[in-house]
Design a protein around this motif. Structure first.
Motif, PDB file in Angstrom:
ATOM      1  N   GLY A  90       0.882  -1.008   0.016  1.00 53.82           N
ATOM      2  CA  GLY A  90      -0.021  -0.123  -0.084  1.00 53.82           C
ATOM      3  C   GLY A  90       0.838   1.416  -0.015  1.00 53.82           C
ATOM      4  N   LEU A  91       0.673   2.207   0.821  1.00 52.23           N
ATOM      5  CA  LEU A  91       1.299   3.596   1.049  1.00 52.23           C
ATOM      6  C   LEU A  91       1.836   3.682   2.314  1.00 52.23           C
ATOM      7  N   ALA A  92       3.225   3.883   2.419  1.00 53.84           N
ATOM      8  CA  ALA A  92       3.848   3.828   3.692  1.00 53.84           C
ATOM      9  C   ALA A  92       4.742   5.329   3.660  1.00 53.84           C
ATOM     10  N   LEU A  93       4.536   5.988   4.822  1.00 60.38           N
ATOM     11  CA  LEU A  93       5.294   7.534   4.770  1.00 60.38           C
ATOM     12  C   LEU A  93       5.928   7.362   6.171  1.00 60.38           C
ATOM     13  N   SER A  94       7.113   7.834   6.261  1.00 62.59           N
ATOM     14  CA  SER A  94       7.606   7.815   7.798  1.00 62.59           C
ATOM     15  C   SER A  94       8.457   9.242   7.677  1.00 62.59           C
ATOM     16  N   ILE A 107       3.767   2.351  -2.467  1.00 65.45           N
ATOM     17  CA  ILE A 107       4.402   3.576  -2.484  1.00 65.45           C
ATOM     18  C   ILE A 107       5.189   3.574  -1.114  1.00 65.45           C
ATOM     19  N   ALA A 108       6.445   4.049  -1.015  1.00 68.17           N
ATOM     20  CA  ALA A 108       7.010   4.024   0.199  1.00 68.17           C
ATOM     21  C   ALA A 108       8.010   5.283   0.219  1.00 68.17           C
ATOM     22  N   ALA A 109       8.067   5.992   1.037  1.00 65.38           N
ATOM     23  CA  ALA A 109       8.562   7.301   1.389  1.00 65.38           C
ATOM     24  C   ALA A 109       9.262   7.700   2.878  1.00 65.38           C
ATOM     25  N   GLY A 110      10.335   7.946   3.103  1.00 59.55           N
ATOM     26  CA  GLY A 110      11.023   7.914   4.066  1.00 59.55           C
ATOM     27  C   GLY A 110      11.885   9.305   4.154  1.00 59.55           C
ATOM     28  N   GLY A 111      11.907  10.264   5.000  1.00 56.54           N
ATOM     29  CA  GLY A 111      12.691  11.433   5.053  1.00 56.54           C
ATOM     30  C   GLY A 111      14.199  11.146   4.826  1.00 56.54           C
ATOM     31  N   LEU A 112      14.645  10.049   5.431  1.00 57.51           N
ATOM     32  CA  LEU A 112      16.004   9.340   5.374  1.00 57.51           C
ATOM     33  C   LEU A 112      16.109   8.432   4.340  1.00 57.51           C
ATOM     34  N   GLY A 113      15.254   7.487   4.326  1.00 59.48           N
ATOM     35  CA  GLY A 113      15.199   6.373   3.099  1.00 59.48           C
ATOM     36  C   GLY A 113      14.212   5.224   3.368  1.00 59.48           C
ATOM     37  N   VAL A 114      14.309   4.245   2.445  1.00 57.22           N
ATOM     38  CA  VAL A 114      13.557   3.284   2.478  1.00 57.22           C
ATOM     39  C   VAL A 114      14.455   1.780   2.119  1.00 57.22           C
ATOM     40  N   LEU A 122       6.831   2.359  -6.051  1.00 59.33           N
ATOM     41  CA  LEU A 122       7.707   3.592  -5.973  1.00 59.33           C
ATOM     42  C   LEU A 122       8.409   3.792  -4.601  1.00 59.33           C
ATOM     43  N   ALA A 123       9.650   4.102  -4.583  1.00 61.11           N
ATOM     44  CA  ALA A 123      10.507   4.425  -3.124  1.00 61.11           C
ATOM     45  C   ALA A 123      11.074   5.756  -3.357  1.00 61.11           C
ATOM     46  N   LEU A 124      10.882   6.531  -2.212  1.00 59.59           N
ATOM     47  CA  LEU A 124      11.778   7.615  -2.311  1.00 59.59           C
ATOM     48  C   LEU A 124      12.377   7.975  -1.000  1.00 59.59           C
ATOM     49  N   GLY A 125      13.484   8.418  -1.212  1.00 62.67           N
ATOM     50  CA  GLY A 125      14.488   8.690  -0.078  1.00 62.67           C
ATOM     51  C   GLY A 125      15.680   8.013  -0.487  1.00 62.67           C
ATOM     52  N   LEU A 126      16.849   7.613   0.481  1.00 60.77           N
ATOM     53  CA  LEU A 126      17.821   6.839   0.387  1.00 60.77           C
ATOM     54  C   LEU A 126      17.190   5.492   0.193  1.00 60.77           C
ATOM     55  N   VAL A 127      17.461   4.982  -1.021  1.00 62.66           N
ATOM     56  CA  VAL A 127      16.655   3.680  -1.522  1.00 62.66           C
ATOM     57  C   VAL A 127      17.782   2.970  -1.233  1.00 62.66           C
ATOM     58  N   ASP A 128      17.483   1.625  -0.615  1.00 60.28           N
ATOM     59  CA  ASP A 128      18.339   0.459  -0.335  1.00 60.28           C
ATOM     60  C   ASP A 128      17.652  -0.904  -0.544  1.00 60.28           C
ATOM     61  N   VAL A 129      17.619  -1.218  -1.596  1.00 59.26           N
ATOM     62  CA  VAL A 129      16.961  -2.521  -1.913  1.00 59.26           C
ATOM     63  C   VAL A 129      18.102  -3.749  -2.158  1.00 59.26           C
ATOM     64  N   GLY A 135       9.929  -1.046 -10.505  1.00 65.02           N
ATOM     65  CA  GLY A 135       9.138   0.090 -10.527  1.00 65.02           C
ATOM     66  C   GLY A 135      10.056   1.203 -10.489  1.00 65.02           C
ATOM     67  N   ILE A 136       9.885   2.017  -9.542  1.00 62.24           N
ATOM     68  CA  ILE A 136      10.702   3.737  -9.597  1.00 62.24           C
ATOM     69  C   ILE A 136      11.296   3.522  -8.341  1.00 62.24           C
ATOM     70  N   ALA A 137      12.563   4.082  -8.486  1.00 69.38           N
ATOM     71  CA  ALA A 137      13.380   4.543  -6.924  1.00 69.38           C
ATOM     72  C   ALA A 137      13.881   5.735  -7.164  1.00 69.38           C
ATOM     73  N   ILE A 138      13.476   6.800  -6.391  1.00 73.19           N
ATOM     74  CA  ILE A 138      14.109   8.153  -6.438  1.00 73.19           C
ATOM     75  C   ILE A 138      14.502   8.359  -5.065  1.00 73.19           C
ATOM     76  N   ALA A 139      15.951   8.507  -5.166  1.00 78.35           N
ATOM     77  CA  ALA A 139      16.778   8.722  -3.885  1.00 78.35           C
ATOM     78  C   ALA A 139      17.581   9.943  -4.121  1.00 78.35           C
TER      79      ALA A 139
END
Length: 345
Positions: A90-94, A107-114, A122-129, A135-139
């Protein structure tokens, strides 16, 4: 009023499960929970998540979570500080970060990262997979070094993965470690061991086996290059260069050139078939000193096609040389060194 209050109390006891951990208005596990309930479908408000099992709906956590190795969140997950889980759908925001040890879908977005093992969405932040991005990783800083990227990775510093199918754009570094099928763009360096697509590096671009279009600002090089290769500086290949190569300073290959090679200063390879155009063709200036001044290194053993330059050199010519000085060692002695044009068919 005396009748209403006992009725309300009875109703609360019927629909709420009160414990030391949570106050639940959730008959059958559906409804509202305040506290650290383990399983719920509905709305859950909690201070600190710990040992959660499954939440479906809206989950709001106000403080730093504890261990949640089995937590599965489905729906909307809001963490004022952070979220820990096994899976998130789902949608995760932290505020600081999100960590799902197995997967994130959505969709996941963290101020520091995911951080997660697998990302689908979709992931936003410092993305460490660790394993796979689909999908889309925007770091903001770095997209990490996952094994597989199927989609798009964007970062002002580095956007890379071991195997890429899609698009990577990194301010300093972009590409696929072992394989790139798609496009890699960087203002700095773009590198992939195997390229099938487009690779552009503002400073340099290269790899092992490149097929497609490659541009390197100062240098573009690989072990094997097939396609179109461009550089404002130099273009170089260890084994072969096939297609079109344009180098602002020069084009060279230790083995073979097949196609069109144009370098402002030099074009050289041991074996050339096609068209070569440069000031010096077939040799390079090895060094300059005050004893003998210029030291030349003669490289071209065989040239087939058309050579255009100020000075053209080959040990074996099958074609035409145009230039101020033209040398073909396989011609008769009196025809080996000629001005303007030299021919051997």
């Amino acid at each position: 009023m005396k009748t209403v209050l006992p009725f309300a109390a009875a109703l609360l006891l019927t629909f709420c499960t009160a414990s030391a951990q949570s106050l639940d208005l959730a008959p059958g596990g559906y409804g509202l929970s305040i506290g650290n309930s383990k399983r719920l479908t509905g709305i859950r408000l909690n201070l600190i998540d710990s040992k959660v099992e499954r939440i479906t709906g809206l989950n709001l956590t106000l403080w730093n979570p504890k261990k949640n190795p089995q937590a599965a969140y489905n729906g909307i997950v809001l963490g004022a500080i952070g979220t820990k889980a096994r899976t998130i759908n789902g949608l995760a925001l932290s505020g600081i970060g999100i960590n799902a040890r197995e997967s994130i879908t959505g969709i996941a977005a963290g101020g520091l990262g995911v951080g997660t093992r697998r990302l689908d969405g979709l992931a936003l932040g410092l993305v460490d997979v660790e394993e796979r991005i689909r999908g889309i990783a925007i770091a903001g800083i770095w997209t990490g070094e996952c094994n597989q990227l199927h989609g798009i990775a964007l970062s002002p510093i580095g956007a890379i993965a071991d195997t890429v199918r899609g698009l990577t754009i990194g301010g300093l570094l972009a590409g696929g470690g072992s394989r790139l099928t798609g496009v890699a763009l960087s203002l700095g360096f773009s590198f992939s061991s195997r390229v099938r697509g487009v690779e552009i590096g503002g400073i340099a671009a290269g790899g092992g086996d490149l097929k497609g279009v490659v541009f390197g600002g100062l240098f573009a090089g690989a072990e094997k290059m097939d396609g179109i290769t461009l550089s404002l500086g130099g273009v170089g290949a260890e084994k072969h260069l096939r297609g079109i190569a344009l180098g602002g300073l020069g084009v060279g290959a230790e083995g073979k050139i097949r196609g069109v090679a144009i370098g402002t200063a030099v074009v050289f390879a041991r074996d050339v078939q096609g068209i070569a155009a440069g000031i010096f063709n077939g040799f390079i200036i090895d060094r300059i000193d005050l004893e003998d001044f210029l030291h030349f290194k003669y490289i071209n053993d065989r040239f087939t096609g058309l050579s255009i330059g100020l000075i053209n050199y080959t040990r074996h010519l099958r074609g035409v040389q145009f230039g101020l000085v033209n040398y073909a060692e396989n011609n008769p002695k009196w025809l080996r060194l000629l001005p303007i044009i030299n021919v051997h068919l």
